[in-house]
Scaffold this active site. Sequence first.
Site, PDB file in Angstrom:
ATOM      1  N   LEU A 204      37.989  27.078  54.003  1.00 27.17           N
ATOM      2  CA  LEU A 204      38.846  28.175  53.517  1.00 27.17           C
ATOM      3  C   LEU A 204      38.455  28.358  52.174  1.00 27.17           C
ATOM      4  O   LEU A 204      38.793  27.584  51.146  1.00 27.17           O
ATOM      5  CB  LEU A 204      40.229  27.730  53.708  1.00 27.17           C
ATOM      6  N   HIS A 205      38.428  29.688  51.772  1.00 28.02           N
ATOM      7  CA  HIS A 205      38.250  29.912  50.268  1.00 28.02           C
ATOM      8  C   HIS A 205      38.617  31.404  49.859  1.00 28.02           C
ATOM      9  O   HIS A 205      38.639  31.622  48.651  1.00 28.02           O
ATOM     10  CB  HIS A 205      36.666  29.530  49.650  1.00 28.02           C
ATOM     11  N   ARG A 206      38.485  32.239  50.757  1.00 26.81           N
ATOM     12  CA  ARG A 206      38.724  33.492  50.505  1.00 26.81           C
ATOM     13  C   ARG A 206      40.094  33.861  49.733  1.00 26.81           C
ATOM     14  O   ARG A 206      41.216  33.613  50.346  1.00 26.81           O
ATOM     15  CB  ARG A 206      38.448  34.506  51.566  1.00 26.81           C
ATOM     16  N   ASP A 281      36.523  31.272  56.948  1.00 26.66           N
ATOM     17  CA  ASP A 281      36.583  32.476  56.287  1.00 26.66           C
ATOM     18  C   ASP A 281      35.254  32.727  55.545  1.00 26.66           C
ATOM     19  O   ASP A 281      35.190  33.992  54.890  1.00 26.66           O
ATOM     20  CB  ASP A 281      37.858  32.860  55.605  1.00 26.66           C
TER      21      ASP A 281
END
Lengths: 365, 367
Positions: A204-206, A281
């Site tokens: 997850l990084h967005r 994501d």
Amino acid sequence: MRLMLVVGARPQIIKSAPIIREARKHDEIELQLVHTGQHYDFEMSKVFFDEMALPEPLANLGVGSGSHAWQTGSMMIELEKTMIEHKPDLVMVPGDTNSTLAGAIVAAKLHVPVAHVEAGARSYDMRMPEEINRRLTDHSSSLLFAPTKNCAKNLGLEGFPKKAVKVSGDSMYDALLQHVSAASKTDVLRKLGLKSEEYAALTLHRPENVDDSKILGRIVKAIMSLKLTTVFPVHPRTRQQLATTSLLAKIQEADHMKLIDPMGYHEMLQLTKHARMVFTDSGGLQKEAFWLHTPCVTLRERTEWIETTVSHANILVGSNPEKISRAARRITEELDVKMRLRKIKNPFGDGHASQRIISEILKSR
Amino acid sequence: VRAIDVTMIVVGTRPEIVKMAPLVRAFKERNLPFVFVHCGQHYDYNMSQQFIEELGLPRPDYGFKFRAQSQGLQTARILALAEPVIKKVKPRNLLVEGDTNGTLACALAAVKLNVPVGHVEAGLRSFDLRMPEEHNRRLVDHLSTYLFAPTEVAKANLLKENVWGKIHVTGNTVIDAVMQHISLAEKKSSIMKRIRFRNFALATAHRAENVDDPVVLRNFAEAFEEAPVPVVYPIHPRSRKRLRQQKMLGKLSRSKNVQLLQPLGYFDFLVLMKNCEMIVTDSGGIQEEATAPSIRKPVLVIRLSTERPEAVEAGFARVVGVEKKNILAGMEQVLEKSSALPAESPYGDGTAAKRIVEIVMHADIRK
């Protein structure tokens, strides 16, 4: 010919590696590799360069992270100096980051032809900064390498002349094929105590998922409640946000959650290949899961890699807990899902995209 | 009014100030809140301020005043300067005009902060990628939420590129501007007293691909010297420098058929346009202004292409290229031709700014 290749973020280095290897086979190409320092400075990404067996960049601009406009502007200033000094005949920009756009705008303004690798990908979601980067880079380019026919179709709709668009295949797929055997030699599964197909992987990084701790909490809790062994290589920005609430501690306490530092390319490939499913994501991981026949649950409303969503190989769930658990259930309940996914035709080429790209570039002179 | 309802209106160059002036007035007349930004270069700043004042527009709330030589550096600087201002003001939307580096940089900064961008004069295409403006306007069109196309031709260009934002055909605010400014210009300008000729052609040339090319520059100079009607030529500093470098300036300035002028203000120029026989130009905006009902003049476009095909189709303009004999033949034809120009401009009826404001307001209410 002097070919300048501009990279900055990690995924760009991956998709450039096969192109760099191919370019080095041709004596007539003088490769000018430029590292903007968008994610890491060169020292920090040196490990990564070593893993991919890449040459040292000709120039390290060391721009570093910051707001979009500041970062793009700073890279433009440095890239312009670099291009004026090294006089490339062609500037190649892969992907959809601020480095990509900065390279494309500066080159176009200096009247140096631009080649975009991974052209024509569209999520049609303009809130994503990458979508803006992709579109504007395409419209600054005179040579557009589309990874799939669908990407070429998108470019056709935007009025690009047919002869400017080449369906090359995806150089990221080339990279995967070139590295998958090295990946299988890593002992990441043993190290983490994992058994093939008995765990899920999560990245997850967005900003839209991470910046709001409510949304981040909703996603992470939904995945934790599945009671699947889940490996979570956590992005620094995500870790920071998790730490602002009690969530970080909860993940660390849960036996079935394995919170680890971000991984190298080989380890991540191996982890993805043997996972029962992937939650992500990221754009690149959706494709890598697809190529490794691992079902993907994408924590986004839309994807630019619509090709991966055939036959539920990639399921879009956004940040909706209901949809997350439904998708996961669907995958766990299917008996031999990987066997089924193996039969899906791969629209991203045959692993020789980089040869096509380099041969087109030589023809374009 | 909450700060969030503010519209940010950005200008940089003079043509942008002219074309955004009707929009600024429309916002003021309706008491709609806006923040006015001047993103021009340092050397241009005081001149722009003076010009803005002459047009009776409010002082810009922000001015960037930077120095940059190259195209890339200009874009980069404005990009970095625009971001903190947009972050501070938090506008509901941002309106840019045209196709300069400032247009691109401010629009890009806004869209990356999720501020919707409205592009005034969207969809213009010369299909000549050597022009930096072509690159700028294409990128701005592809990141804008509202595309204010001046004509159906512009709209068709945008449809062919599958732009993401919504297209509105509004007419061009340049016609609004001419109609709003002509009487002010006639009051303020005394330029006609300085003109040696009764009947004359008005010439301008400033585009890099023309004046930086010694062959083309010589074609222009010789065409003006031999023209069938005397030529009034307000000379851009860049062209003057090039003419001097090519040793053509002396001969041109001694020619009985040519009157060279220093660069002119907007008002003087409007008055000259109104009083000339024809206009010979490589400028884009002049091709449009010439079609305004209060001007209505034939235009010879001394370029290889034009992004204003509407003026050509309506019979106002003709692209004659950059060869001397073609320019001269074009001038002869204009003098011989007796058929009247159309009464209406293909660029609208002078209500473009009103339409744009209505669209921006409605979009806000719907949200």
